[in-house]
Every structure is written in C-alpha cells, then in structure tokens.
Write a protein that holds these residues in place. Sequence first.
Motif, PDB file in Angstrom:
ATOM      1  N   ARG A 136       0.456  -1.467   0.058  1.00 29.68           N
ATOM      2  CA  ARG A 136       0.223   0.117  -0.103  1.00 29.68           C
ATOM      3  C   ARG A 136       1.203   0.941  -0.029  1.00 29.68           C
ATOM      4  N   ILE A 137       1.570   1.222   0.842  1.00 26.59           N
ATOM      5  CA  ILE A 137       2.253   2.490   0.619  1.00 26.59           C
ATOM      6  C   ILE A 137       3.600   2.217  -0.293  1.00 26.59           C
ATOM      7  N   LYS A 138       3.864   1.660  -0.876  1.00 26.88           N
ATOM      8  CA  LYS A 138       5.025   1.056  -2.241  1.00 26.88           C
ATOM      9  C   LYS A 138       3.684   2.215  -3.250  1.00 26.88           C
ATOM     10  N   GLU A 139       2.234   1.374  -2.975  1.00 23.55           N
ATOM     11  CA  GLU A 139       1.511   2.064  -4.182  1.00 23.55           C
ATOM     12  C   GLU A 139       2.010   3.478  -4.172  1.00 23.55           C
ATOM     13  N   GLU A 140       2.027   3.988  -2.825  1.00 28.98           N
ATOM     14  CA  GLU A 140       1.426   5.573  -2.310  1.00 28.98           C
ATOM     15  C   GLU A 140       2.348   6.238  -3.181  1.00 28.98           C
ATOM     16  N   LYS A 141       3.677   6.016  -2.714  1.00 32.82           N
ATOM     17  CA  LYS A 141       5.208   6.243  -3.328  1.00 32.82           C
ATOM     18  C   LYS A 141       4.652   6.194  -4.832  1.00 32.82           C
ATOM     19  N   ALA A 142       4.321   5.833  -5.354  1.00 32.27           N
ATOM     20  CA  ALA A 142       4.768   5.555  -6.297  1.00 32.27           C
ATOM     21  C   ALA A 142       3.647   6.584  -6.948  1.00 32.27           C
ATOM     22  N   LEU A 201       5.784   9.405   4.603  1.00 35.50           N
ATOM     23  CA  LEU A 201       4.846   8.085   4.086  1.00 35.50           C
ATOM     24  C   LEU A 201       5.731   6.418   4.923  1.00 35.50           C
ATOM     25  N   ASP A 202       6.788   6.399   4.760  1.00 37.17           N
ATOM     26  CA  ASP A 202       8.101   5.662   5.944  1.00 37.17           C
ATOM     27  C   ASP A 202       7.373   5.574   7.033  1.00 37.17           C
ATOM     28  N   ARG A 203       6.856   6.620   7.268  1.00 38.95           N
ATOM     29  CA  ARG A 203       6.077   6.717   8.780  1.00 38.95           C
ATOM     30  C   ARG A 203       4.971   7.014   9.331  1.00 38.95           C
TER      31      ARG A 203
END
Length: 99
Positions: A4-10, A44-46
């Motif tokens: 989910r976080i990976k998609e948000e970052k993208a 996003l990492d946190r």
Amino acid sequence: MNKRIKEEKAVVEQMIRLYCQKKEGNSSLCPECQKLLEYANGRLDRCRYGEKKPTCKKCPIHCYRPDMKERIRIIMRWSGPRMILYHPIAAIRHLLREL
C-alpha cells in the motif's frame, strides 16, 4: 515496505513529476520538487496506518508541515485531473480507494 505504501509513493511521485514537467516545464525534477518528493516519501515511510492507509485527502492525521502541505495540495489539485491521461491505471486505483 508494504504494498500500500509502495503504491502511494508511486502515485505521489507520478503527480509531482507530472506537475514539474508539464506545469513548470522542467525536463527532470527541479530541486523544490525533489525536496517535496523526498519529504513525502519520508512521511509515507513513517505512516502509522501502514497497509490500511487511506488516501491523503481522507486521512484524519495531517502529517505534513504547513509549507509542504500547501505545496503538495497545489500539485495534487493540478495533477489529479491529468493523471487519467498520463497514468490511467494509477488514477483509477486512487479514485477507487477514495470511495
């Protein structure tokens, strides 16, 4: 890093790059946009919600500093409608998460 976080970052990166290239006319990220991207990725990492993270618009916690929040708001407002043309799959996924 969870999916989910990976998609948000993208999505955030796509929006910032789209704004920087199309609105500001840069061939690559300018220093201000690069700084914002690094800041957004750090937030996003946190993120305390992790895999259950809502879209930023629906998030009950506003974790950005006021200056960065205003900058990302401007970028998302401009890039959001254009995402369907440049990154249609990401845009549709993002819209579905907001429902």
